[in-house]
Design a protein around this motif. Sequence first.
Motif, PDB file in Angstrom:
ATOM      1  N   THR A 153       0.810  -1.221   0.000  1.00 31.44           N
ATOM      2  CA  THR A 153       0.000   0.000   0.000  1.00 31.44           C
ATOM      3  C   THR A 153       0.841   1.267   0.000  1.00 31.44           C
ATOM      4  O   THR A 153       0.511   2.238  -0.684  1.00 31.44           O
ATOM      5  CB  THR A 153      -0.937   0.011   1.223  1.00 31.44           C
ATOM      6  OG1 THR A 153      -1.739  -1.170   1.215  1.00 31.44           O
ATOM      7  CG2 THR A 153      -1.847   1.232   1.207  1.00 31.44           C
ATOM      8  N   TRP A 154       1.956   1.258   0.745  1.00 28.65           N
ATOM      9  CA  TRP A 154       2.649   2.511   1.009  1.00 28.65           C
ATOM     10  C   TRP A 154       4.053   2.627   0.436  1.00 28.65           C
ATOM     11  O   TRP A 154       4.630   3.719   0.468  1.00 28.65           O
ATOM     12  CB  TRP A 154       2.708   2.747   2.522  1.00 28.65           C
ATOM     13  CG  TRP A 154       1.360   2.870   3.143  1.00 28.65           C
ATOM     14  CD1 TRP A 154       0.735   1.979   3.955  1.00 28.65           C
ATOM     15  CD2 TRP A 154       0.437   3.959   2.972  1.00 28.65           C
ATOM     16  NE1 TRP A 154      -0.510   2.427   4.315  1.00 28.65           N
ATOM     17  CE2 TRP A 154      -0.723   3.656   3.723  1.00 28.65           C
ATOM     18  CE3 TRP A 154       0.478   5.162   2.271  1.00 28.65           C
ATOM     19  CZ2 TRP A 154      -1.814   4.505   3.786  1.00 28.65           C
ATOM     20  CZ3 TRP A 154      -0.617   6.002   2.324  1.00 28.65           C
ATOM     21  CH2 TRP A 154      -1.739   5.670   3.080  1.00 28.65           C
ATOM     22  N   SER A 155       4.648   1.549  -0.072  1.00 27.30           N
ATOM     23  CA  SER A 155       6.052   1.631  -0.513  1.00 27.30           C
ATOM     24  C   SER A 155       6.248   2.680  -1.599  1.00 27.30           C
ATOM     25  O   SER A 155       7.183   3.499  -1.538  1.00 27.30           O
ATOM     26  CB  SER A 155       6.539   0.258  -0.990  1.00 27.30           C
ATOM     27  OG  SER A 155       5.775  -0.199  -2.099  1.00 27.30           O
ATOM     28  N   LEU A 171      10.237  -6.228  -2.307  1.00 29.13           N
ATOM     29  CA  LEU A 171       9.571  -6.989  -1.255  1.00 29.13           C
ATOM     30  C   LEU A 171       9.146  -8.370  -1.764  1.00 29.13           C
ATOM     31  O   LEU A 171       9.489  -9.399  -1.171  1.00 29.13           O
ATOM     32  CB  LEU A 171       8.371  -6.212  -0.724  1.00 29.13           C
ATOM     33  CG  LEU A 171       7.639  -6.822   0.478  1.00 29.13           C
ATOM     34  CD1 LEU A 171       7.102  -5.718   1.389  1.00 29.13           C
ATOM     35  CD2 LEU A 171       6.464  -7.707   0.055  1.00 29.13           C
ATOM     36  N   VAL A 172       8.419  -8.386  -2.869  1.00 29.99           N
ATOM     37  CA  VAL A 172       7.910  -9.675  -3.349  1.00 29.99           C
ATOM     38  C   VAL A 172       8.984 -10.485  -4.062  1.00 29.99           C
ATOM     39  O   VAL A 172       8.891 -11.710  -4.136  1.00 29.99           O
ATOM     40  CB  VAL A 172       6.675  -9.492  -4.258  1.00 29.99           C
ATOM     41  CG1 VAL A 172       5.527  -8.908  -3.472  1.00 29.99           C
ATOM     42  CG2 VAL A 172       6.994  -8.651  -5.474  1.00 29.99           C
ATOM     43  N   LEU A 202      14.896  -0.070   0.019  1.00 27.74           N
ATOM     44  CA  LEU A 202      14.644  -1.231  -0.839  1.00 27.74           C
ATOM     45  C   LEU A 202      15.175  -2.502  -0.182  1.00 27.74           C
ATOM     46  O   LEU A 202      14.539  -3.562  -0.232  1.00 27.74           O
ATOM     47  CB  LEU A 202      15.285  -1.025  -2.208  1.00 27.74           C
ATOM     48  CG  LEU A 202      14.691   0.111  -3.059  1.00 27.74           C
ATOM     49  CD1 LEU A 202      15.482   0.262  -4.359  1.00 27.74           C
ATOM     50  CD2 LEU A 202      13.226  -0.133  -3.357  1.00 27.74           C
ATOM     51  N   PHE A 203      16.340  -2.400   0.474  1.00 26.48           N
ATOM     52  CA  PHE A 203      16.893  -3.541   1.206  1.00 26.48           C
ATOM     53  C   PHE A 203      15.972  -3.946   2.351  1.00 26.48           C
ATOM     54  O   PHE A 203      15.731  -5.139   2.590  1.00 26.48           O
ATOM     55  CB  PHE A 203      18.281  -3.183   1.745  1.00 26.48           C
ATOM     56  CG  PHE A 203      18.857  -4.198   2.696  1.00 26.48           C
ATOM     57  CD1 PHE A 203      19.402  -5.389   2.230  1.00 26.48           C
ATOM     58  CD2 PHE A 203      18.853  -3.967   4.072  1.00 26.48           C
ATOM     59  CE1 PHE A 203      19.930  -6.320   3.106  1.00 26.48           C
ATOM     60  CE2 PHE A 203      19.372  -4.898   4.955  1.00 26.48           C
ATOM     61  CZ  PHE A 203      19.921  -6.078   4.462  1.00 26.48           C
ATOM     62  N   GLY A 204      15.440  -2.962   3.076  1.00 24.63           N
ATOM     63  CA  GLY A 204      14.535  -3.255   4.187  1.00 24.63           C
ATOM     64  C   GLY A 204      13.273  -3.955   3.723  1.00 24.63           C
ATOM     65  O   GLY A 204      12.823  -4.928   4.344  1.00 24.63           O
ATOM     66  N   PHE A 205      12.684  -3.494   2.614  1.00 23.98           N
ATOM     67  CA  PHE A 205      11.496  -4.152   2.083  1.00 23.98           C
ATOM     68  C   PHE A 205      11.826  -5.581   1.629  1.00 23.98           C
ATOM     69  O   PHE A 205      11.006  -6.491   1.775  1.00 23.98           O
ATOM     70  CB  PHE A 205      10.911  -3.353   0.920  1.00 23.98           C
ATOM     71  CG  PHE A 205      10.092  -2.164   1.348  1.00 23.98           C
ATOM     72  CD1 PHE A 205       9.029  -2.326   2.226  1.00 23.98           C
ATOM     73  CD2 PHE A 205      10.378  -0.889   0.885  1.00 23.98           C
ATOM     74  CE1 PHE A 205       8.261  -1.237   2.636  1.00 23.98           C
ATOM     75  CE2 PHE A 205       9.622   0.208   1.277  1.00 23.98           C
ATOM     76  CZ  PHE A 205       8.562   0.036   2.154  1.00 23.98           C
ATOM     77  N   ALA A 206      13.034  -5.767   1.093  1.00 30.26           N
ATOM     78  CA  ALA A 206      13.439  -7.118   0.691  1.00 30.26           C
ATOM     79  C   ALA A 206      13.545  -8.042   1.901  1.00 30.26           C
ATOM     80  O   ALA A 206      13.100  -9.194   1.864  1.00 30.26           O
ATOM     81  CB  ALA A 206      14.774  -7.070  -0.060  1.00 30.26           C
TER      82      ALA A 206
END
Length: 409
Positions: A234-236, A258-259, A306-310
Amino acid sequence: MATAPTPSLDARRARGAVAALFWLNGATIASLVPRYPLIRDNLDLSNTFFGLAIALGPLGGLVAGLFTSRVMRASTSARVATWAQVGQVLLFCAVLNSPTAWAFAAAIVLMSATDVYTDIAMNAHGMRVQQLYGRSINNSFHAWWSLGAVGGGLLGSFFAGIHLSLAKHALVSAVIMLTINLGLRRFLLTGPDPEVTEDAPAGKVRIPRNLLLHLVALGLVGAFAASIEDSGFTWSAIYLREGLDASPGLAGLGVVFLVGAQTVGRFTGDRLVDRLGDRGAARLGCGVATVGMALALAFPSVPLTLFGFACAGWGVATIVPAVYYTAHHMPGLPSGAGLTIVNWLLRLAFFVGPPLVGRLSDVVNFRVALLVMPLATAAVVALSGALAAHRDTTQDVPDPQPISPSLGQ
């Protein structure tokens, strides 16, 4: 320990068709994410209202979820999954072409309602295929969902980067998705789902209190894991665009990272679960997710975010499949009841999360709002005892029987 049977050609084709269903579901949802900033700007929405509009979607899902078990018994998982997916694609087009804020919210509600039927039906059909394999393949199905989300996210990011209109985005995506949907139907398994053919008690189903509490705990595990995933979805793009000044094309990559990491986690998840069990895999994954998102929020930058979402995507990769597995194999429940209750509770995350993050981002800032992600990972660890310690993949293997491909019947 029993030896798993060699899957037939029809079983292998059915596995591919179920994987395609998961791919379609992930691609449909993720393709929207990179366009959220443009949709929000076109409709002149605040973060609070946007979050509330997204949160209205689970209301449709919660209402639809009350009838999924009944629909599954009246039809088949193959038919429900494919036709619900068609409805989801059409509503995806409505979301992209919404003329007003309330039309956008209504389209989100209806899309979420159809997603419930797709979600439960394709998971049930996947477990039917897994029985024919005699070993765990469920995480690989969810990996295909993640691959679909990567594909949809990249497509949406590309369209955002070239400034393609939302109407053309909807048209191109719908043609691709509906063509795949029509092509996969004849490879799904025929006939009623085996569990549905068993005698079931008439009238209302009474669930013992201990089983109900276990299902509630499972649903909360799924809800907290889903809230991590939902925050990225929703927020990225909006956080990267507004909070870190990323370009439109780059902002859409938050959900892709993330995905993408989630895909790796799910393709390798079956081996990890075999080694550590669902409980151990969830605790390890949540530890990685907590560290990654904490670093991203403490030292904000596009690469570290981006690393954190990964890290978050990899960390929660096996949790929702584990929740579905435990609920589906809980003794003493009629067909579909465990999945329905857990899925209903899981969708509470999608109802609470978006408006909470949206309101916090308006009142404070996005960095504070996204603290919900590491807090959710801690909650998963606290409740992970509800997950199976280790799986017995031989318990569901039925006697070998011929399986024929289907046209979704």
